[in-house]
Design a protein around this motif. Structure first.
Motif, PDB file in Angstrom:
ATOM      1  N   LYS A  57       0.819  -1.221   0.000  1.00 48.44           N
ATOM      2  CA  LYS A  57       0.000   0.000   0.000  1.00 48.44           C
ATOM      3  C   LYS A  57       0.856   1.277   0.000  1.00 48.44           C
ATOM      4  N   GLU A  58       2.160   1.126  -0.166  1.00 48.24           N
ATOM      5  CA  GLU A  58       3.046   2.289  -0.187  1.00 48.24           C
ATOM      6  C   GLU A  58       3.182   2.793  -1.626  1.00 48.24           C
ATOM      7  N   GLU A  59       2.475   3.866  -1.936  1.00 51.52           N
ATOM      8  CA  GLU A  59       2.373   4.361  -3.308  1.00 51.52           C
ATOM      9  C   GLU A  59       3.710   4.808  -3.885  1.00 51.52           C
ATOM     10  N   SER A  60       4.548   5.430  -3.065  1.00 59.36           N
ATOM     11  CA  SER A  60       5.795   6.011  -3.574  1.00 59.36           C
ATOM     12  C   SER A  60       6.720   4.975  -4.196  1.00 59.36           C
ATOM     13  N   ASN A  61       6.688   3.734  -3.694  1.00 62.28           N
ATOM     14  CA  ASN A  61       7.540   2.692  -4.263  1.00 62.28           C
ATOM     15  C   ASN A  61       7.096   2.321  -5.684  1.00 62.28           C
ATOM     16  N   TYR A  62       5.798   2.290  -5.903  1.00 62.61           N
ATOM     17  CA  TYR A  62       5.289   2.024  -7.246  1.00 62.61           C
ATOM     18  C   TYR A  62       5.718   3.126  -8.204  1.00 62.61           C
ATOM     19  N   ILE A  63       5.567   4.369  -7.747  1.00 64.69           N
ATOM     20  CA  ILE A  63       5.897   5.513  -8.607  1.00 64.69           C
ATOM     21  C   ILE A  63       7.371   5.485  -8.991  1.00 64.69           C
TER      22      ILE A  63
ATOM     23  N   ASN B  45      -9.211  11.925 -17.413  1.00 67.66           N
ATOM     24  CA  ASN B  45     -10.270  12.588 -16.657  1.00 67.66           C
ATOM     25  C   ASN B  45     -10.184  12.328 -15.156  1.00 67.66           C
ATOM     26  N   LEU B  46      -9.394  11.345 -14.766  1.00 70.23           N
ATOM     27  CA  LEU B  46      -9.137  11.124 -13.340  1.00 70.23           C
ATOM     28  C   LEU B  46      -7.949  11.959 -12.858  1.00 70.23           C
ATOM     29  N   VAL B  47      -6.986  12.173 -13.755  1.00 75.16           N
ATOM     30  CA  VAL B  47      -5.776  12.906 -13.375  1.00 75.16           C
ATOM     31  C   VAL B  47      -6.016  14.410 -13.314  1.00 75.16           C
ATOM     32  N   PHE B  48      -6.695  14.968 -14.320  1.00 81.23           N
ATOM     33  CA  PHE B  48      -6.787  16.423 -14.437  1.00 81.23           C
ATOM     34  C   PHE B  48      -7.450  17.105 -13.231  1.00 81.23           C
ATOM     35  N   PRO B  49      -8.461  16.516 -12.587  1.00 79.32           N
ATOM     36  CA  PRO B  49      -9.025  17.184 -11.398  1.00 79.32           C
ATOM     37  C   PRO B  49      -8.171  17.014 -10.143  1.00 79.32           C
TER      38      PRO B  49
ATOM     39  N   GLU C 115       6.721  -2.243 -20.948  1.00 78.22           N
ATOM     40  CA  GLU C 115       5.805  -3.310 -20.538  1.00 78.22           C
ATOM     41  C   GLU C 115       5.873  -3.532 -19.027  1.00 78.22           C
ATOM     42  N   LYS C 116       7.080  -3.477 -18.481  1.00 75.74           N
ATOM     43  CA  LYS C 116       7.226  -3.654 -17.036  1.00 75.74           C
ATOM     44  C   LYS C 116       6.638  -2.457 -16.284  1.00 75.74           C
ATOM     45  N   ALA C 117       6.837  -1.277 -16.847  1.00 73.84           N
ATOM     46  CA  ALA C 117       6.268  -0.088 -16.224  1.00 73.84           C
ATOM     47  C   ALA C 117       4.747  -0.179 -16.183  1.00 73.84           C
ATOM     48  N   LEU C 118       4.158  -0.660 -17.277  1.00 77.05           N
ATOM     49  CA  LEU C 118       2.701  -0.826 -17.330  1.00 77.05           C
ATOM     50  C   LEU C 118       2.234  -1.861 -16.309  1.00 77.05           C
ATOM     51  N   GLU C 119       3.002  -2.923 -16.184  1.00 74.72           N
ATOM     52  CA  GLU C 119       2.660  -3.973 -15.217  1.00 74.72           C
ATOM     53  C   GLU C 119       2.626  -3.419 -13.790  1.00 74.72           C
ATOM     54  N   ILE C 120       3.601  -2.555 -13.461  1.00 73.72           N
ATOM     55  CA  ILE C 120       3.645  -1.967 -12.119  1.00 73.72           C
ATOM     56  C   ILE C 120       2.496  -0.977 -11.940  1.00 73.72           C
ATOM     57  N   ALA C 121       2.196  -0.211 -12.987  1.00 73.75           N
ATOM     58  CA  ALA C 121       1.081   0.744 -12.915  1.00 73.75           C
ATOM     59  C   ALA C 121      -0.234   0.012 -12.673  1.00 73.75           C
ATOM     60  N   GLN C 122      -0.381  -1.138 -13.313  1.00 69.17           N
ATOM     61  CA  GLN C 122      -1.603  -1.926 -13.128  1.00 69.17           C
ATOM     62  C   GLN C 122      -1.675  -2.501 -11.722  1.00 69.17           C
ATOM     63  N   LYS C 123      -0.519  -2.898 -11.176  1.00 74.59           N
ATOM     64  CA  LYS C 123      -0.480  -3.380  -9.791  1.00 74.59           C
ATOM     65  C   LYS C 123      -0.855  -2.256  -8.830  1.00 74.59           C
ATOM     66  N   LEU C 124      -0.343  -1.060  -9.121  1.00 75.17           N
ATOM     67  CA  LEU C 124      -0.661   0.094  -8.283  1.00 75.17           C
ATOM     68  C   LEU C 124      -2.160   0.366  -8.304  1.00 75.17           C
ATOM     69  N   GLU C 125      -2.745   0.319  -9.491  1.00 78.71           N
ATOM     70  CA  GLU C 125      -4.181   0.572  -9.604  1.00 78.71           C
ATOM     71  C   GLU C 125      -4.984  -0.486  -8.847  1.00 78.71           C
ATOM     72  N   LYS C 126      -4.487  -1.720  -8.861  1.00 83.09           N
ATOM     73  CA  LYS C 126      -5.182  -2.807  -8.168  1.00 83.09           C
ATOM     74  C   LYS C 126      -5.072  -2.644  -6.649  1.00 83.09           C
ATOM     75  N   GLU C 127      -3.866  -2.326  -6.170  1.00 80.23           N
ATOM     76  CA  GLU C 127      -3.652  -2.213  -4.720  1.00 80.23           C
ATOM     77  C   GLU C 127      -4.220  -0.922  -4.159  1.00 80.23           C
ATOM     78  N   ILE C 128      -4.091   0.167  -4.956  1.00 82.01           N
ATOM     79  CA  ILE C 128      -4.575   1.473  -4.489  1.00 82.01           C
ATOM     80  C   ILE C 128      -5.454   2.056  -5.601  1.00 82.01           C
ATOM     81  N   PRO C 129      -6.697   1.627  -5.676  1.00 85.88           N
ATOM     82  CA  PRO C 129      -7.570   2.064  -6.781  1.00 85.88           C
ATOM     83  C   PRO C 129      -7.738   3.572  -6.876  1.00 85.88           C
TER      84      PRO C 129
END
Length: 451
Positions: A203-209, A263-267, A222-236
């Motif tokens: 649940k530590e977001e900074s490590n994913y980033i 549309n999720l990022v801009f606000p 591809e690996k970066a996308l895989e980590i981004a998807q894990k981040l989205e799964k762990e911290i929706p």
């Protein structure tokens, strides 16, 4: 003979103890046996040191050393007096003797560290601080700095990660880490460390980033996308996950999911405006090749209405203007001008867009309105005249052109255009003399420019 007396060993002040060590206090007292005569000499030394009479303090301690040659306290006090005089070698030698006699006395080791720190002998300080770590773990902060100063980056990185894991991150350590990771040879170890951290602290977001950034920098998309998807799964709720997913979706030509992420990022208030601007620019280029997403682009612009750093709609208008996509340029200039009507530069770009797109009725109306708002701005009169000439309203054209020409000052290209349009207007009205007059004036100015 029982010549045992009790004296209180008072340690006064430790000099120049760096970083976390500064807050520490020396032991209040210790009980030591002394021979007759030693007590007076010791207290004389303490008194003279308190008055900064270091030579007299050293003299008393040297006499005491004759009486008690194996007493580590004498050497410790000698070290402090020599350090106060900046006689670093003498100070170090005495602290070292005290440490050898009493290895469990942390303050003797601190004294040796003080000398190394003041003389910037960081290599010599490292084994001393490694010993101090066995007394107090806080010295690992000092050790990290020493590893950095001696360019032992592998050891520094390992220690930074250990401290981050145990005590949380600090700004200083993160700066050290960023500096180390500029060298690609340390990045593999850091990627492995971050992957381990994800397992321990999902649940530590900074490590994913950090991991997404490292994979992206090394073109491991591809690996970066895989980590981004894990981040989205762990911290929706993570906005940073959406930043990465937007990029991947754009690259994969997946407009629907790119729009969703955007549309999720801009606000979000967590994401820096520079990142949002870059995303918008990428989506603008994407939209140029995928026009069906233009309504989503329009919606995205609305997120930047209160942005003080850049006029987004205007810049998008300029983007299309440069590509001669006049209709789109007109649209975005119009969006910008709804809240920035006094932006003369954009008004002129809009009028030229109407001209290029042959929207002469719109041009005539808009330019006419602008002459009311900016009665001394000659360009607006020119566009009214041009538009009415194209619509064969020659009389109205002459009225605006002759009025506007009076406001032209030191602008020969504009003056040439006024004269050409006046020539066209009088030609349409059948006034040959005035037609020739204005065309001749335009020709004269053109020849003047060529000289």
């Amino acid at each position: 003979m029982k010549n045992l007396k009790i004296y209180c060993l008072l340690f006064f002040g430790i000099f120049c103890i760096p970083n976390v060590v500064l807050a520490q206090k020396e032991p209040d007292n210790d009980v030591v046996t002394i021979d007759d005569g030693f007590e007076d000499l010791f207290y004389e030394a303490i008194q003279q040191k308190s008055m900064e009479n270091y030579d007299k303090a050293i003299e008393a301690l040297e006499k005491g050393k004759v009486i008690e040659p194996d007493n580590p306290v004498v050497y410790f006090e000698l070290g402090k007096n020599y350090l106060a005089q900046k006689k670093y070698q003498d100070a170090y030698d005495n602290f070292e003797k005290a440490a050898k006699m009493d290895p469990k006395n942390r303050w003797a080791w601190v004294g040796m560290y003080d000398v190394c720190y003041e003389t910037k002998d960081y290599n010599k300080a490292i084994p001393i601080v490694e010993k101090l770590v066995t007394f107090k773990e806080e010295y690992k902060e000092d050790l990290t700095s020493l590893y950095m100063n001696t360019q032992q980056f592998d050891k520094a990185l390992e220690l930074i990660n250990e401290l981050n894991s145990k005590f949380g991150k600090t700004e200083k350590r993160e700066l050290y880490k960023a500096d180390i990771l500029k060298d690609t040879k340390y990045q593999s170890a850091e990627k492995f460390n971050l992957l381990e951290q994800l397992k321990k602290f999902p649940k530590e977001e900074s490590n994913y980033i950090a991991l997404i950034y490292m994979y992206s920098q090394s073109n491991q998309e591809e690996k970066a996308l895989e980590i981004a998807q894990k981040l989205e799964k762990e911290i929706p709720t993570s906005d940073w996950a959406q930043v990465s997913l937007f990029k991947f979706n754009i690259n994969n030509n997946d407009g629907d999911n790119a729009v969703k992420a955007m549309n999720l990022v801009f606000p979000s208030k967590k994401i820096d405006s520079k990142i949002k601007h870059r995303m918008l620019n990428e989506f603008l280029i994407f939209t140029k090749n995928n026009p069906k997403y233009e309504p989503d682009l329009d919606k995205a612009i609305s997120y930047f209405d209160n942005d003080k750093t850049i006029d987004v709609a205007k810049e998008i208008g300029k983007f299309y203007y440069a590509k001669a996509e006049w209709g789109k340029a007109i649209k975005y200039f119009g969006m910008h001008l709804k809240s920035k009507e006094d932006d003369v530069e954009t008004q002129l770009l809009l009028l030229q867009g109407y001209t290029e797109n042959q929207q002469f009725e719109d041009l005539a109306k808009k330019a006419d309105d602008l002459t009311q708002l900016f009665p001394t701005q000659p360009q607006f009169y020119y566009y009214v005249g041009l538009a009415n000439n194209q619509m064969k309203n020659f009389k109205k054209a002459t009225t605006f052109l002759e009025s506007g020409l009076d406001f032209v000052v030191d602008d020969e290209p504009l003056e040439i255009n006024f004269n050409i349009q006046l020539g066209e207007a009088y030609s349409g009205l059948g006034d040959i003399n005035k037609k020739e007059k204005y065309f001749a004036k335009a020709d004269q100015l053109i020849k003047k420019q060529k000289k």
